[in-house]
Scaffold this motif. Structure first.
Motif, short mmCIF file in Angstrom:
data_model
loop_
_atom_site.label_atom_id
_atom_site.label_comp_id
_atom_site.label_asym_id
_atom_site.label_seq_id
_atom_site.Cartn_x
_atom_site.Cartn_y
_atom_site.Cartn_z
N LYS A 191 0.82 -1.22 0.00
CA LYS A 191 0.00 0.00 0.00
C LYS A 191 0.86 1.27 0.00
O LYS A 191 0.92 1.98 -0.99
CB LYS A 191 -0.95 -0.02 1.21
N ILE A 192 1.52 1.53 1.12
CA ILE A 192 2.22 2.81 1.26
C ILE A 192 3.37 2.92 0.26
O ILE A 192 3.46 3.89 -0.51
CB ILE A 192 2.76 2.98 2.71
N TRP A 193 4.26 1.93 0.25
CA TRP A 193 5.42 1.99 -0.64
C TRP A 193 5.00 1.89 -2.10
O TRP A 193 5.57 2.56 -2.98
CB TRP A 193 6.40 0.90 -0.28
N SER A 194 3.97 1.09 -2.36
CA SER A 194 3.45 0.97 -3.73
C SER A 194 2.93 2.31 -4.23
O SER A 194 3.09 2.65 -5.41
CB SER A 194 2.33 -0.08 -3.76
N LYS A 195 2.31 3.09 -3.34
CA LYS A 195 1.80 4.42 -3.72
C LYS A 195 2.97 5.36 -4.06
O LYS A 195 2.89 6.13 -5.03
CB LYS A 195 0.98 5.00 -2.57
N ILE A 196 4.05 5.29 -3.29
CA ILE A 196 5.22 6.12 -3.58
C ILE A 196 5.79 5.75 -4.94
O ILE A 196 6.12 6.62 -5.77
CB ILE A 196 6.28 5.97 -2.47
N GLU A 197 5.93 4.45 -5.21
CA GLU A 197 6.44 4.00 -6.51
C GLU A 197 5.57 4.50 -7.65
O GLU A 197 6.07 4.96 -8.69
CB GLU A 197 6.51 2.47 -6.54
#
Length: 291
Positions: A191-197
């Motif tokens: 969720k969080i890291w995927s959104k940054i990517e």
């Protein structure tokens, strides 16, 4: 001679000949699948022999010489300046470079040169999920698939160079090497890291040229380890973005846990927080948000 039998025989031959002609005609009209020599990389297990075949002779060397283009101005990270206790080594793939640690059994820094053209090629590329231990790293100095299994709490094999950045099947396959992974909190990873990517990809598609992305783990005191090979679990993760054209740089540093995305920081604050001077030879004229 029985003329009726002869006639019957000739009729049968004529029928067979007609059917054969019709079949030949249908064969010419129907496009049958053609077997290509192109290597396919699909989901499932990858043997060490198959994994090794993913890399060129130069990519099998402990050197950044085969992937200088992944670094700003073509200047790779200086391995000699890295802490000796981390036992660093250089690993090249087609679309990213890894500064790897044989101590932590994880990447220390992964570098990508991204562009709008590359990400357009990557759009729709099938994700393989075929993870494998990197055969270029000696056994005992690398993570194995077994290290990530059955962990409590569970951990994801978190890509540092995202699979979604891969512009073709071979690059996609290379992205699933464990040398490109860190043990990551599942919520953080998905969720969080995927959104940054995703946000970084959106920026790259709007940018006018190359954007360099540095990603890696931070191991604070007291970090955990997993598996027989004692793979280090990062306490935090970072992502530093540098736009070559605008000379702007910004970074994210987030806990490796269920958290929320914070506003990106400028490069000077990133250096203070991590001690990593990854853009030392580059001009940095601003951050993501102009003041």
């Amino acid at each position: 001679m029985n003329l009726r039998k002869v006639a019957t025989g000739l009729s049968a031959l004529a029928l067979i000949f007609a059917v054969a002609l019709q079949a030949r005609s249908l064969h010419d009209l129907i496009k049958l699948p053609v077997k290509h020599d192109k290597q396919e990389y699909r989901s499932g297990s990858v043997s060490q022999r198959e994994a090794l075949a993913l890399y060129s002779a130069k990519q099998k060397q402990d050197s950044f010489s085969a992937c200088k283009d992944q670094f700003p101005a073509g200047k790779p990270l200086d391995i000699d300046r890295m802490p000796a206790k981390m036992k660093p080594m250089a690993l090249c793939s087609d679309n990213f470079a890894v500064l790897y640690s044989k101590t932590s059994k994880t990447p220390m820094i992964v570098v990508e040169r991204l562009s709008s053209a590359q990400l357009n090629d990557a759009k729709g590329e099938e994700r393989t999920n075929a993870f494998y231990a990197d055969p270029r790293i000696p056994s005992g100095a690398r993570a194995e698939l077994s290290d990530y299994r059955g962990q409590t709490p569970p951990v994801d094999r978190g890509h540092q160079a995202p699979a979604a950045d891969a512009p073709n099947q071979k690059a996609m396959a290379q992205s699933f090497a464990l040398s490109n992974m860190v043990p990551q909190d599942p919520t953080n990873n998905r969720k969080i890291w995927s959104k940054i990517e995703s946000d970084v990809r959106k920026y790259v598609k709007r940018a006018g040229g190359n954007v360099f992305v540095f990603t890696g783990p931070i191991f604070d005191s007291g970090h955990a380890v997993i598996g027989k090979n004692k793979v280090w679990v990062p306490t935090r993760l970072f992502k530093l973005v540098y736009d070559e054209n605008s000379q702007r740089a910004w970074a994210y540093i987030l806990p490796n846990s269920e958290t929320r995305i914070e506003k990106p920081m400028d490069y000077s604050n990133f250096v203070k927080a991590t001690g990593l001077r990854l853009l030392e030879s580059q001009v940095v004229s601003g951050s993501l948000h102009r003041s």
